[in-house]
Design a protein around this motif. Structure first.
Motif, PDB file in Angstrom:
ATOM      1  N   GLU A 189     103.779  73.368 -11.273  1.00  0.00           N
ATOM      2  CA  GLU A 189     103.794  74.808 -11.552  1.00  0.00           C
ATOM      3  C   GLU A 189     104.644  75.543 -10.519  1.00  0.00           C
ATOM      4  O   GLU A 189     105.395  76.463 -10.863  1.00  0.00           O
ATOM      5  CB  GLU A 189     102.362  75.356 -11.543  1.00  0.00           C
ATOM      6  CG  GLU A 189     101.529  74.917 -12.733  1.00  0.00           C
ATOM      7  CD  GLU A 189     100.048  75.219 -12.536  1.00  0.00           C
ATOM      8  OE1 GLU A 189      99.715  75.907 -11.535  1.00  0.00           O
ATOM      9  OE2 GLU A 189      99.243  74.762 -13.351  1.00  0.00           O
ATOM     10  N   THR A 192     108.222  75.095 -11.335  1.00  0.00           N
ATOM     11  CA  THR A 192     108.597  75.932 -12.484  1.00  0.00           C
ATOM     12  C   THR A 192     108.831  77.373 -12.041  1.00  0.00           C
ATOM     13  O   THR A 192     109.831  77.999 -12.415  1.00  0.00           O
ATOM     14  CB  THR A 192     107.487  75.894 -13.564  1.00  0.00           C
ATOM     15  OG1 THR A 192     107.270  74.549 -13.976  1.00  0.00           O
ATOM     16  CG2 THR A 192     107.862  76.742 -14.769  1.00  0.00           C
ATOM     17  N   ARG A 193     107.909  77.920 -11.218  1.00  0.00           N
ATOM     18  CA  ARG A 193     108.059  79.297 -10.729  1.00  0.00           C
ATOM     19  C   ARG A 193     109.327  79.440  -9.896  1.00  0.00           C
ATOM     20  O   ARG A 193     110.043  80.434 -10.002  1.00  0.00           O
ATOM     21  CB  ARG A 193     106.832  79.721  -9.913  1.00  0.00           C
ATOM     22  CG  ARG A 193     105.633  80.086 -10.767  1.00  0.00           C
ATOM     23  CD  ARG A 193     104.596  80.841  -9.974  1.00  0.00           C
ATOM     24  NE  ARG A 193     104.090  80.050  -8.856  1.00  0.00           N
ATOM     25  CZ  ARG A 193     103.073  79.209  -8.946  1.00  0.00           C
ATOM     26  NH1 ARG A 193     102.446  79.027 -10.094  1.00  0.00           N
ATOM     27  NH2 ARG A 193     102.673  78.529  -7.877  1.00  0.00           N
ATOM     28  N   TYR A 194     109.594  78.427  -9.069  1.00  0.00           N
ATOM     29  CA  TYR A 194     110.804  78.451  -8.240  1.00  0.00           C
ATOM     30  C   TYR A 194     112.056  78.532  -9.116  1.00  0.00           C
ATOM     31  O   TYR A 194     112.966  79.330  -8.870  1.00  0.00           O
ATOM     32  CB  TYR A 194     110.840  77.220  -7.343  1.00  0.00           C
ATOM     33  CG  TYR A 194     112.200  76.924  -6.765  1.00  0.00           C
ATOM     34  CD1 TYR A 194     112.737  77.733  -5.757  1.00  0.00           C
ATOM     35  CD2 TYR A 194     112.952  75.848  -7.229  1.00  0.00           C
ATOM     36  CE1 TYR A 194     113.985  77.464  -5.228  1.00  0.00           C
ATOM     37  CE2 TYR A 194     114.202  75.581  -6.703  1.00  0.00           C
ATOM     38  CZ  TYR A 194     114.722  76.392  -5.705  1.00  0.00           C
ATOM     39  OH  TYR A 194     115.955  76.128  -5.182  1.00  0.00           O
ATOM     40  N   LEU A 195     112.098  77.694 -10.171  1.00  0.00           N
ATOM     41  CA  LEU A 195     113.261  77.699 -11.062  1.00  0.00           C
ATOM     42  C   LEU A 195     113.363  79.025 -11.821  1.00  0.00           C
ATOM     43  O   LEU A 195     114.477  79.548 -12.043  1.00  0.00           O
ATOM     44  CB  LEU A 195     113.169  76.535 -12.043  1.00  0.00           C
ATOM     45  CG  LEU A 195     113.318  75.134 -11.406  1.00  0.00           C
ATOM     46  CD1 LEU A 195     113.068  74.053 -12.450  1.00  0.00           C
ATOM     47  CD2 LEU A 195     114.683  74.954 -10.763  1.00  0.00           C
ATOM     48  N   GLU A 196     112.211  79.564 -12.227  1.00  0.00           N
ATOM     49  CA  GLU A 196     112.231  80.857 -12.928  1.00  0.00           C
ATOM     50  C   GLU A 196     112.751  81.978 -12.018  1.00  0.00           C
ATOM     51  O   GLU A 196     113.561  82.796 -12.433  1.00  0.00           O
ATOM     52  CB  GLU A 196     110.826  81.198 -13.434  1.00  0.00           C
ATOM     53  CG  GLU A 196     110.383  80.358 -14.618  1.00  0.00           C
ATOM     54  CD  GLU A 196     108.927  80.567 -14.968  1.00  0.00           C
ATOM     55  OE1 GLU A 196     108.520  80.122 -16.063  1.00  0.00           O
ATOM     56  OE2 GLU A 196     108.182  81.163 -14.143  1.00  0.00           O
ATOM     57  N   ASP A 197     112.268  81.982 -10.761  1.00  0.00           N
ATOM     58  CA  ASP A 197     112.710  83.000  -9.814  1.00  0.00           C
ATOM     59  C   ASP A 197     114.197  82.867  -9.518  1.00  0.00           C
ATOM     60  O   ASP A 197     114.905  83.861  -9.332  1.00  0.00           O
ATOM     61  CB  ASP A 197     111.916  82.905  -8.496  1.00  0.00           C
ATOM     62  CG  ASP A 197     110.465  83.291  -8.696  1.00  0.00           C
ATOM     63  OD1 ASP A 197     110.140  83.919  -9.718  1.00  0.00           O
ATOM     64  OD2 ASP A 197     109.631  82.932  -7.828  1.00  0.00           O
ATOM     65  N   ARG A 198     114.664  81.639  -9.460  1.00  0.00           N
ATOM     66  CA  ARG A 198     116.079  81.395  -9.142  1.00  0.00           C
ATOM     67  C   ARG A 198     116.998  81.846 -10.274  1.00  0.00           C
ATOM     68  O   ARG A 198     118.144  82.233 -10.035  1.00  0.00           O
ATOM     69  CB  ARG A 198     116.276  79.907  -8.867  1.00  0.00           C
ATOM     70  CG  ARG A 198     117.553  79.599  -8.120  1.00  0.00           C
ATOM     71  CD  ARG A 198     117.610  78.153  -7.740  1.00  0.00           C
ATOM     72  NE  ARG A 198     117.824  77.292  -8.905  1.00  0.00           N
ATOM     73  CZ  ARG A 198     117.913  75.976  -8.841  1.00  0.00           C
ATOM     74  NH1 ARG A 198     117.765  75.362  -7.678  1.00  0.00           N
ATOM     75  NH2 ARG A 198     118.129  75.264  -9.934  1.00  0.00           N
ATOM     76  N   SER A 199     116.476  81.792 -11.495  1.00  0.00           N
ATOM     77  CA  SER A 199     117.317  82.132 -12.645  1.00  0.00           C
ATOM     78  C   SER A 199     117.370  83.635 -12.911  1.00  0.00           C
ATOM     79  O   SER A 199     118.093  84.079 -13.782  1.00  0.00           O
ATOM     80  CB  SER A 199     116.827  81.402 -13.892  1.00  0.00           C
ATOM     81  OG  SER A 199     115.529  81.867 -14.239  1.00  0.00           O
ATOM     82  N   ARG A 200     116.585  84.434 -12.173  1.00  0.00           N
ATOM     83  CA  ARG A 200     116.575  85.877 -12.398  1.00  0.00           C
ATOM     84  C   ARG A 200     117.761  86.538 -11.720  1.00  0.00           C
ATOM     85  O   ARG A 200     118.272  86.105 -10.740  1.00  0.00           O
ATOM     86  CB  ARG A 200     115.280  86.486 -11.875  1.00  0.00           C
ATOM     87  CG  ARG A 200     114.098  86.165 -12.779  1.00  0.00           C
ATOM     88  CD  ARG A 200     112.806  86.639 -12.180  1.00  0.00           C
ATOM     89  NE  ARG A 200     111.685  86.181 -12.984  1.00  0.00           N
ATOM     90  CZ  ARG A 200     110.448  86.095 -12.540  1.00  0.00           C
ATOM     91  NH1 ARG A 200     110.161  86.405 -11.290  1.00  0.00           N
ATOM     92  NH2 ARG A 200     109.481  85.699 -13.325  1.00  0.00           N
TER      93      ARG A 200
END
Length: 200
Positions: A189, A192-200
């Motif tokens: 998890e 996943t959050r790290y990748l989501e934050d990076r894609s913003r």
């Protein structure tokens, strides 16, 4: 021994700091500040430097890391399984014991599970205690108590105690496995959050 102590002192912080201060005393001497008392100044500065130097810190004990501990527990588990093969148990307890030893073996199996477990010192301790103490003691106590029960029947069945003990140990091992699974789920998890934050 004396040579080792001398070499140890030569490399110590006290000697190095004292020597640096002594060199400062020599510099003062060459600058003409110390005058005829330069030996006293140099020795005094060396002594002062040695006194104010931080004390030597003894090296930390070299304890085995959790991975090495798991290797030892794995070898002890193999010895435990060999011991249990020679013990005659009632079918219900034998089945319970097989489930427990298979779960312990799965947790100890080299690979990613063992890597996750190695990062959990409390889990390593729980597993070690089960293999080295709890399971052998439960089985050995059953074997000895069963012999006495034959001499004095009518007491509570030692088989029932053994089954209960093995059930409790199995539940403890299952909790450990669930905790490791939860750790990996949290890690996934977080990624996943790290990748989501990076894609913003």
């Amino acid at each position: 021994m004396a040579t080792n102590k001398l070499l140890g002192y030569l490399e110590s912080r006290k000697n190095l700091t004292g020597s640096a201060c002594g060199l400062a005393g020599l510099a003062l001497t060459f600058a003409g500040v110390a005058g005829p008392y330069w030996p006293v100044v140099v020795a005094g500065l060396y002594g002062a430097g040695a006194l104010v130097a931080p004390p030597e810190r003894p090296p930390l004990p070299d304890f085995p890391d959790p991975s090495a501990q798991l290797d030892e527990v794995r070898a002890d588990h193999d010895r435990l399984v060999a011991y249990l093969a020679d013990v005659e148990l009632p079918p219900a307890a034998a089945g319970r014991l097989t489930e427990l030893t298979e779960l312990l073996a799965a947790l100890l199996d080299p690979g990613w599970v063992a890597e996750v477990l190695a990062r959990d010192p409390e889990g390593v301790h729980t597993l070690s205690r089960a293999v080295r103490q709890d399971v052998p003691e439960a089985v050995d106590t059953f074997v000895r108590t069963r012999w006495w029960t034959r001499l004095a029947p009518g007491q509570e069945s030692p088989e029932r105690h053994l089954e209960r003990q093995l059930t409790l140990l199995h539940e403890e091992a299952e909790r450990l496995a669930a905790g490791l699974r939860e750790t990996e789920a949290r890690r996934q998890e977080s990624h996943t959050r790290y990748l989501e934050d990076r894609s913003r």
